[in-house]
Design an enzyme around this catalytic site. Structure first.
Site, short mmCIF file in Angstrom:
data_model
loop_
_atom_site.label_atom_id
_atom_site.label_comp_id
_atom_site.label_asym_id
_atom_site.label_seq_id
_atom_site.Cartn_x
_atom_site.Cartn_y
_atom_site.Cartn_z
N SER A 1 2.24 0.66 3.37
CA SER A 1 1.29 1.10 2.51
C SER A 1 2.06 1.57 1.09
O SER A 1 2.40 0.47 0.33
CB SER A 1 1.40 2.86 3.10
OG SER A 1 0.05 3.27 2.69
N LYS B 1 3.72 -1.16 -1.35
CA LYS B 1 3.65 -1.56 -2.74
C LYS B 1 5.12 -1.67 -3.49
O LYS B 1 5.61 -2.57 -4.19
CB LYS B 1 2.88 -0.26 -3.59
CG LYS B 1 1.64 0.05 -2.83
CD LYS B 1 0.99 1.28 -3.81
CE LYS B 1 0.17 2.28 -2.93
NZ LYS B 1 -1.16 1.76 -2.36
N TRP C 1 -9.82 1.28 2.87
CA TRP C 1 -9.28 1.90 1.85
C TRP C 1 -8.37 1.04 1.15
O TRP C 1 -8.23 1.13 -0.28
CB TRP C 1 -8.46 3.22 2.29
CG TRP C 1 -7.87 4.08 1.07
CD1 TRP C 1 -6.53 4.49 1.05
CD2 TRP C 1 -8.85 4.98 0.32
NE1 TRP C 1 -6.56 5.30 0.10
CE2 TRP C 1 -7.71 5.69 -0.56
CE3 TRP C 1 -9.98 5.03 0.04
CZ2 TRP C 1 -8.17 6.68 -1.72
CZ3 TRP C 1 -10.33 5.83 -1.13
CH2 TRP C 1 -9.42 6.53 -1.85
N HIS D 1 -4.89 1.84 9.55
CA HIS D 1 -3.59 1.71 8.56
C HIS D 1 -2.36 2.47 9.27
O HIS D 1 -1.97 3.39 9.63
CB HIS D 1 -4.18 2.73 7.45
CG HIS D 1 -3.23 2.90 6.56
ND1 HIS D 1 -2.95 1.88 5.42
CD2 HIS D 1 -2.13 3.62 6.15
CE1 HIS D 1 -2.15 2.14 4.52
NE2 HIS D 1 -1.57 3.62 4.84
C1 GTR Z 1 -2.91 6.92 0.56
C2 GTR Z 1 -2.94 6.22 -0.58
C3 GTR Z 1 -2.48 4.85 -0.37
C4 GTR Z 1 -1.53 4.60 0.53
C5 GTR Z 1 -1.20 5.68 1.35
C6 GTR Z 1 0.16 5.86 1.96
O1 GTR Z 1 -2.91 8.15 0.42
O2 GTR Z 1 -4.07 6.38 -1.25
O3 GTR Z 1 -2.57 3.91 -1.66
O4 GTR Z 1 -0.36 4.57 -0.43
O5 GTR Z 1 -1.44 6.93 1.10
O6 GTR Z 1 1.20 5.54 1.44
O7 GTR Z 1 0.30 6.01 3.26
#
Ligand code: GTR
Length: 432
Positions: free
Chosen positions: A267, A271, A358, A413
């Site tokens: 997540s 990045k 997402w 996710h």
């Molecule tokens: C979310 C965000 C994502 C992702 C995620 C995470 O809220 O929108 O880009 O980074 O968090 O890190 O769990």
């Protein structure tokens, strides 16, 4: 009945209210493939001056430095030069994970002075190893004590994200021990002969927007004074910087082969792992798990999370120049396939989850696809085969025979044992 003046005002009130509603209404998140805007991607093999890159030397000497700089200037921000480090071993346990691993906690200090700030590494090395081993290095979200349940692992005194029942506000507690174990497969990593190194990401820089008054942002502030404010590093760059300093330490450590370290993240930390591998060529392999917007996903698709939304919710992740592309992805000089290309020719693995729209699974795959020409120019097989597929493979069918790996896992996710199994298969081919 209503007084006369109210009646007269009604149309005015109605117009004002509807205008207000239009201005306030957030743009709907797009999950419809048919509504993805027409876009054309910047060509990683064409310089800003329009020169075609057709050999590895021109890529290495001209285009790669140019692209790296664009990402520093307009996306993640420019990090300070590497600072010198020193370290102190905090604890050692030779019979961790049922006697299979030696676990250490090591504080790495950013700077050599007595008051230099430190970050705590949690390190597992298989006891069966007779020579330095390859390692996975990744940041964790909730503290090193959440990786496995051993009560001897220290609990971070730093800010943590609030989590129901297991934190005390923004403080970590023993209740969270082992609560992230499903994301870390420590035992299987050890069984397969790899070391694991993790750091709590908030130990490097806390994940909230306070104008960078703490963490390494504050500690190294003097080192970025010369950088124009709009391109100063955001949190993602600071976490990546922490990963690079961890690698500095691993270069001095005899148990781990620092030339075979895979950087991994999920997540926002996916990045981060992509940016770490792009900005530090010492990482031998890069893994992005469900990294989405600002990670592997193409921004120009504006599918799921967009630049506007991410900058609004997390203003501290990117540099301020990135705000220019809110709702205007097309004017950004780079897109995320070029982030993947910066990792070439080193093996990179991008993974998506079917329930994680997402993060735009298709956009994550397309980054791999559009980085493929750079991988091939540098003499690798890219996504594998003669011609890479331009659509993601079906769910739970990894496409990982090449130097760029990809899978779409069924489910939400998350970072799971299934994901780890693919990463270790991939590492077996590239790091052993
Ligand atoms: C979310 C965000 C994502 C992702 C995620 C995470 O809220 O929108 O880009 O980074 O968090 O890190 O769990």
């Amino acid at each position: 009945s209503m007084p006369r003046y109210t009646l007269l005002l009604l149309p005015l009130i109605a117009v004002t209210l509807s205008g207000f509603a239009a201005a306030q209404k957030p743009r709907a998140v797009n999950y419809d493939e048919l509504k993805v805007p027409d876009y054309s991607l910047p060509d990683p093999l064409l310089t800003e001056a329009g020169v075609r890159i057709s050999d590895a030397t021109a890529w290495r000497e001209a285009r790669r430095p140019e692209l790296l700089k664009l990402f520093q200037q307009f996306v993640y921000g420019t990090a300070p030069q590497p600072c010198p480090i020193r370290h102190e071993v905090v604890s050692t346990k030779t019979d961790a994970i049922d006697g299979k691993a030696t676990r250490r906690e090591v504080d790495v200090f950013f700077g050599t002075s007595d008051d230099a700030p430190s970050r705590r590494l949690l390190i597992y090395v298989p006891n069966a190893a007779s020579k330095p081993v390859a390692a996975f290095l990744g940041l964790n979200f909730q503290g090193n004590h959440t990786i496995e349940s051993d009560p001897a692992i220290s609990i971070t005194p730093k800010w943590v994200r609030k989590r129901k029942d297991v934190t005390d506000g923004n403080r970590a507690t023993a209740k969270a021990r082992g609560t992230s174990a499903s994301r870390w497969s420590v035992e299987s990593i050890i069984d397969r002969g790899y070391a694991l190194v993790t750091i709590y990401y908030g130990d490097i820089d806390p994940d909230f927007d306070d104008g960078f008054k703490n963490g390494i942002h504050a500690a190294l502030q003097a080192n970025v004074d010369s950088v124009p404010p709009d391109q100063r590093w955001g949190s993602i760059a600071s976490w990546a910087y922490g990963l690079s300093r961890a690698l500095d330490f691993l270069e001095t450590d005899e148990a781990i082969d620092s030339a075979r370290v895979a950087v991994i993240g999920h997540s926002r930390l996916g990045k981060t792992s992509l940016w770490a591998g792009a900005s530090d060529p010492r990482f031998a392999m890069d893994i992005s798990n469900n990294s989405g917007c600002g990670g592997a996903a193409l921004s120009r698709r504006a599918f799921g999370e967009t630049i506007r939304v991410i900058n609004k919710n997390f203003p501290h992740w990117f540099c301020d120049n990135y705000l220019q592309y809110n709702g205007d992805e097309a004017s950004c000089p780079v897109d995320q396939h070029e982030l993947v290309a910066l990792i070439a020719p080193r093996p990179v693995y991008i993974a998506s989850a079917s329930g994680d729209r997402w993060a735009d699974p298709k956009g994550e795959f397309l980054s791999a696809y559009h980085a493929d020409p750079v991988y091939r120019l540098l003499g690798t097989d890219g996504l594998g085969g003669n011609q890479p597929p331009d659509l993601p493979p079906p769910a739970d069918t990894p496409l990982s025979d090449g130097t760029i790996g990809y899978h779409l896992r069924t489910g939400k996710h998350d970072l799971t044992a299934y994901d780890w199994a693919q990463y270790m298969n991939f590492a077996d081919r590239h790091l052993k």
